[in-house]
Design a protein around this motif. Structure first.
Motif, PDB file in Angstrom:
ATOM      1  N   ILE A 447       0.845  -1.197   0.000  1.00 16.30           N
ATOM      2  CA  ILE A 447       0.000   0.000   0.000  1.00 16.30           C
ATOM      3  C   ILE A 447       0.885   1.252   0.000  1.00 16.30           C
ATOM      4  CG2 ILE A 447      -1.697   1.332   1.326  1.00 16.30           C
ATOM      5  CD1 ILE A 447      -2.883  -1.309   2.294  1.00 16.30           C
ATOM      6  N   GLU A 448       1.884   1.252   0.905  1.00 15.88           N
ATOM      7  CA  GLU A 448       2.802   2.402   0.975  1.00 15.88           C
ATOM      8  C   GLU A 448       3.663   2.493  -0.283  1.00 15.88           C
ATOM      9  OE1 GLU A 448       4.439   2.640   5.317  1.00 15.88           O
ATOM     10  OE2 GLU A 448       3.815   0.575   4.882  1.00 15.88           O
ATOM     11  N   ALA A 449       4.057   1.324  -0.815  1.00 14.11           N
ATOM     12  CA  ALA A 449       4.874   1.322  -2.030  1.00 14.11           C
ATOM     13  C   ALA A 449       4.103   1.955  -3.180  1.00 14.11           C
ATOM     14  CB  ALA A 449       5.287  -0.103  -2.384  1.00 14.11           C
ATOM     15  N   ALA A 450       2.829   1.586  -3.317  1.00 16.82           N
ATOM     16  CA  ALA A 450       2.014   2.149  -4.399  1.00 16.82           C
ATOM     17  C   ALA A 450       1.908   3.660  -4.271  1.00 16.82           C
ATOM     18  CB  ALA A 450       0.629   1.501  -4.392  1.00 16.82           C
ATOM     19  N   GLU A 451       1.778   4.145  -3.054  1.00 16.39           N
ATOM     20  CA  GLU A 451       1.723   5.597  -2.846  1.00 16.39           C
ATOM     21  C   GLU A 451       3.036   6.267  -3.243  1.00 16.39           C
ATOM     22  OE1 GLU A 451      -0.880   7.524  -2.094  1.00 16.39           O
ATOM     23  OE2 GLU A 451      -1.982   5.643  -2.353  1.00 16.39           O
ATOM     24  N   ALA A 452       4.150   5.611  -2.936  1.00 17.40           N
ATOM     25  CA  ALA A 452       5.454   6.167  -3.304  1.00 17.40           C
ATOM     26  C   ALA A 452       5.605   6.231  -4.820  1.00 17.40           C
ATOM     27  CB  ALA A 452       6.571   5.323  -2.694  1.00 17.40           C
ATOM     28  N   PHE A 453       5.171   5.171  -5.511  1.00 15.54           N
ATOM     29  CA  PHE A 453       5.279   5.172  -6.980  1.00 15.54           C
ATOM     30  C   PHE A 453       4.363   6.235  -7.597  1.00 15.54           C
ATOM     31  CE2 PHE A 453       6.403   0.524  -6.209  1.00 15.54           C
ATOM     32  CZ  PHE A 453       7.771   0.764  -6.290  1.00 15.54           C
ATOM     33  N   ARG A 454       3.197   6.435  -7.011  1.00 15.57           N
ATOM     34  CA  ARG A 454       2.314   7.502  -7.503  1.00 15.57           C
ATOM     35  C   ARG A 454       2.963   8.877  -7.298  1.00 15.57           C
ATOM     36  NH1 ARG A 454      -1.903   4.182  -5.071  1.00 15.57           N
ATOM     37  NH2 ARG A 454      -3.153   3.220  -6.739  1.00 15.57           N
ATOM     38  N   LYS A 455       3.709   9.005  -6.191  1.00 11.27           N
ATOM     39  CA  LYS A 455       4.431  10.255  -5.959  1.00 11.27           C
ATOM     40  C   LYS A 455       5.475  10.466  -7.052  1.00 11.27           C
ATOM     41  CE  LYS A 455       5.848  13.863  -3.585  1.00 11.27           C
ATOM     42  NZ  LYS A 455       5.032  15.081  -3.419  1.00 11.27           N
ATOM     43  N   VAL A 456       6.157   9.399  -7.444  1.00 11.15           N
ATOM     44  CA  VAL A 456       7.140   9.490  -8.528  1.00 11.15           C
ATOM     45  C   VAL A 456       6.472  10.003  -9.795  1.00 11.15           C
ATOM     46  CG1 VAL A 456       8.726   8.207 -10.019  1.00 11.15           C
ATOM     47  CG2 VAL A 456       8.566   7.637  -7.587  1.00 11.15           C
ATOM     48  N   LEU A 457       5.317   9.414 -10.119  1.00 12.73           N
ATOM     49  CA  LEU A 457       4.628   9.770 -11.366  1.00 12.73           C
ATOM     50  C   LEU A 457       4.041  11.171 -11.317  1.00 12.73           C
ATOM     51  CD1 LEU A 457       2.997   6.292 -12.011  1.00 12.73           C
ATOM     52  CD2 LEU A 457       4.860   7.347 -13.292  1.00 12.73           C
ATOM     53  N   SER A 458       3.767  11.666 -10.114  1.00 14.97           N
ATOM     54  CA  SER A 458       3.312  13.051 -10.022  1.00 14.97           C
ATOM     55  C   SER A 458       4.457  14.021 -10.295  1.00 14.97           C
ATOM     56  CB  SER A 458       2.716  13.327  -8.639  1.00 14.97           C
ATOM     57  OG  SER A 458       3.729  13.363  -7.642  1.00 14.97           O
ATOM     58  N   LEU A 459       5.665  13.577  -9.982  1.00 14.44           N
ATOM     59  CA  LEU A 459       6.841  14.410 -10.233  1.00 14.44           C
ATOM     60  C   LEU A 459       7.388  14.216 -11.642  1.00 14.44           C
ATOM     61  CD1 LEU A 459       8.686  13.744  -6.837  1.00 14.44           C
ATOM     62  CD2 LEU A 459       7.625  15.905  -7.528  1.00 14.44           C
ATOM     63  N   ALA A 460       7.287  12.984 -12.137  1.00 16.86           N
ATOM     64  CA  ALA A 460       7.826  12.659 -13.462  1.00 16.86           C
ATOM     65  C   ALA A 460       6.836  11.733 -14.160  1.00 16.86           C
ATOM     66  CB  ALA A 460       9.198  12.001 -13.328  1.00 16.86           C
ATOM     67  N   PRO A 461       5.834  12.272 -14.818  1.00 12.35           N
ATOM     68  CA  PRO A 461       4.757  11.461 -15.404  1.00 12.35           C
ATOM     69  C   PRO A 461       5.233  10.411 -16.406  1.00 12.35           C
ATOM     70  CG  PRO A 461       4.146  13.772 -15.348  1.00 12.35           C
ATOM     71  CD  PRO A 461       5.581  13.714 -14.973  1.00 12.35           C
ATOM     72  N   ASP A 462       6.370  10.612 -17.028  1.00 12.42           N
ATOM     73  CA  ASP A 462       6.860   9.656 -18.031  1.00 12.42           C
ATOM     74  C   ASP A 462       7.848   8.653 -17.459  1.00 12.42           C
ATOM     75  OD1 ASP A 462       5.354  10.850 -20.057  1.00 12.42           O
ATOM     76  OD2 ASP A 462       6.905  12.362 -20.418  1.00 12.42           O
ATOM     77  N   PHE A 463       7.912   8.520 -16.146  1.00  9.04           N
ATOM     78  CA  PHE A 463       8.861   7.602 -15.510  1.00  9.04           C
ATOM     79  C   PHE A 463       8.304   6.181 -15.645  1.00  9.04           C
ATOM     80  CE2 PHE A 463      12.287   7.976 -12.080  1.00  9.04           C
ATOM     81  CZ  PHE A 463      12.794   6.715 -12.365  1.00  9.04           C
TER      82      PHE A 463
END
Length: 540
Positions: A447-463
């Motif tokens: 659950i926490e991992a998914a939130e972290a990855f969503r944070k990545v995509l909010s910063l870098a949508p093409d990651f």
């Protein structure tokens, strides 16, 4: 007495007036701590030099003392720990080192400098070639606690020729050259020098002086003659010595402080001297020499030194300084002796004071630790990372590096702690959040991992890597529909970008597996999964 630490050239430039005022007023000041010589030399050690500056009043008050120093980082061969070492700023080129002070405040300033240095992070303090009165020396070294520090003095005697480089010699110059010849030199030296100087006057020999058109040639001539004489003794250090001396001589010529005479017989150079000119202290300082060793009938050194002394007297200078070393030839010039100090203060533990590294050295240490990491020397790299973090717990690149190292070792819990610190310190770093998510994923905290990855995509949508990792955690949470949707979007994106790479292959494999394994009958019967999901959600 307040001590400021100057570490950048812009601030240093503002101190020039104080520096030159103190240099003129201080009877102990000598050429190698002058602005003209030392500041150009310090700039070569960008990021390593610093100047301790003492003032009596508020910030902005005139400085009453300056002590230029330099710091470098080393690694202990025994412990593998990094430590800092402080030296005098002129080391490796200056025959003398020291401080410049208002004489009225000298001892108080040296005590303040000693207290300040004693609190800095270092393991060794090299006081090499220190030309300073005993009162000033004791004021400085008296601030180092015997509980923490120890000191050793050392000699500078060359094993090859028994020359003692802690002995220094200089000639006091009278008003006239004839007075110098008649009253200072021995009869034999006087007659020999006069005879060969007449040959120069008659044109049998000639002496040129380096100018803007010839100084590069003359420096090369001097260094080549020096290399032939001393190169074998210097061994592996030869190239660095030549490079350092060439740079010092060039800078000194450009600053107007180098006098370089060359003795010629026809077109053949017989010898050359590098002499520093100090108009403030009215001194010439003999720095280095080179001569043709195959010519034994013409005393090139005697002729050139005599020529320089004659010019010094004619121009009102009062001292001809032969600098360090008790080579026998110097005694022929009517010199008097002084001594310099060479000592090292060191921590008894062998580690930095307070077990902390100097903050300015962290980036350089990180670069060395990174090399160790890349070479697979993981234990030493980990030790280095931990030393850096003990000084700066938020050093971003170190947090990232040690996180990678620990993750590769399977120590995901500690790696997670470092990446959490990194993400909090640099919340806009997509890589930090990605690594945080990967460690959470490795610990099955999806659950926490998914939130972290969503944070990545909010910063870098093409990651793309973050999208793939997000799908993995969604699948682990049995959120098959969301995982499949994420992978399908990623597949289309990679295909559109013509990326037929490893990630595209992994995406297709995972997508195929999820479609087959995640409720296969439900998926096959309901190709429009999103609409079905909405209906079921409403019913539930």
């Amino acid at each position: 007495m307040q001590v400021d630490v100057i570490t950048d050239v812009e601030t240093l430039a503002k101190v020039r007036q104080d520096w030159e005022r103190l240099y003129k007023a201080d009877p102990e000041a000598q050429f190698f701590v002058s602005w003209a010589w030392l500041v150009p030399y310090m700039r070569f050690y960008k990021g390593a030099w610093f100047v301790l500056a003492a003032r009596l009043g508020n910030p902005g008050s005139p400085y009453v003392a300056l002590m230029p120093m330099r710091m470098r980082t080393r690694m202990s061969g025994k412990t593998g720990l990094f430590f800092n070492e402080i030296s005098m700023a002129g080391n490796n080129a200056a025959d003398y080192t020291g401080a410049i002070c208002d004489p009225a405040h000298a001892e108080m300033a040296l005590k303040a400098f000693g207290r300040h240095v004693a609190q800095m992070g270092w393991a060794r303090l090299n006081l090499e070639n220190l030309r300073m009165s005993r009162e000033r020396v004791f004021a400085f070294i008296g601030q180092f606690s015997r509980d923490i520090f120890a000191m050793r003095e050392f000699s500078r005697v060359n094993a090859a020729d028994n020359v003692d480089n802690c002995r220094c010699f200089a000639a006091a110059l009278p008003d006239t050259f004839d007075g110098y010849l008649d009253n200072v030199l021995s009869t034999n030296t006087r007659q020999k020098l006069r005879r060969f100087l007449r040959k120069v006057d008659a044109g049998e020999l000639r002496i040129t002086r380096a100018d803007v058109d010839t100084y590069e040639r003359d420096i090369d001539t001097l260094l080549e003659l020096w290399r032939i004489k001393w190169g074998a003794r210097k061994g592996d250090r030869l190239a660095s010595i030549l490079h350092n001396n060439r740079r010092v001589l060039r800078d000194s010529f450009r600053n107007g402080t180098l006098f370089l005479p060359v003795l010629w017989q026809g077109d053949r150079p017989l010898g050359a001297l590098a002499i520093f000119v100090d108009p403030v202290k009215k001194a010439l300082l003999f720095f280095m020499a080179g001569r043709d060793e195959t010519v034994t009938s013409i005393p090139a050194g005697l002729i050139l030194h005599g020529h320089c002394i004659k010019l010094a007297i004619e121009n009102g200078l009062t001292t001809y300084d032969f600098l360090r070393g008790d080579e026998p030839y110097k005694f022929a010039f009517g010199v008097t002796e002084s001594k310099i100090n060479c000592a090292q203060i060191y921590t008894k533990s062998g580690r930095n004071v307070g077990d902390r590294l100097d903050p300015r050295s962290l980036n350089a240490i990180f670069a060395e630790v990174t090399v160790l990491h890349q070479k697979g020397e993981l234990a030493r790299a980990e030790t280095g990372y931990r030393q850096i973090l003990a000084t700066d717990a938020t050093h971003a690149r170190t947090l990232y590096g040690i996180g990678q190292l620990l993750s590769a070792k399977g120590e995901h819990r500690e790696a997670l702690v470092h990446y959490q610190t990194l993400a909090n310190s640099v919340p806009t770093s997509a890589k930090a959040w990605l690594r945080l998510g990967m460690e959470l994923q490795a610990l099955s905290r999806h659950i926490e991992a998914a939130e972290a990855f969503r944070k990545v995509l909010s910063l870098a949508p093409d990651f793309a890597g973050a999208e793939f990792s997000l799908a993995k955690s969604l699948a682990a949470l049995d959120r098959f529909e969301d995982a499949i949707e994420t992978l399908e979007a990623l597949e289309r994106k990679l295909e559109a970008a013509s990326r037929d790479d490893t990630l595209l292959g992994k995406t297709r494999i995972m997508l195929k597996r999820l479609k087959l394994e995640a409720r296969p009958s439900y998926i096959m019967l309901n190709p429009d999964r999103k609409s079905v999901t909405r209906v079921l959600s409403t019913a539930l």
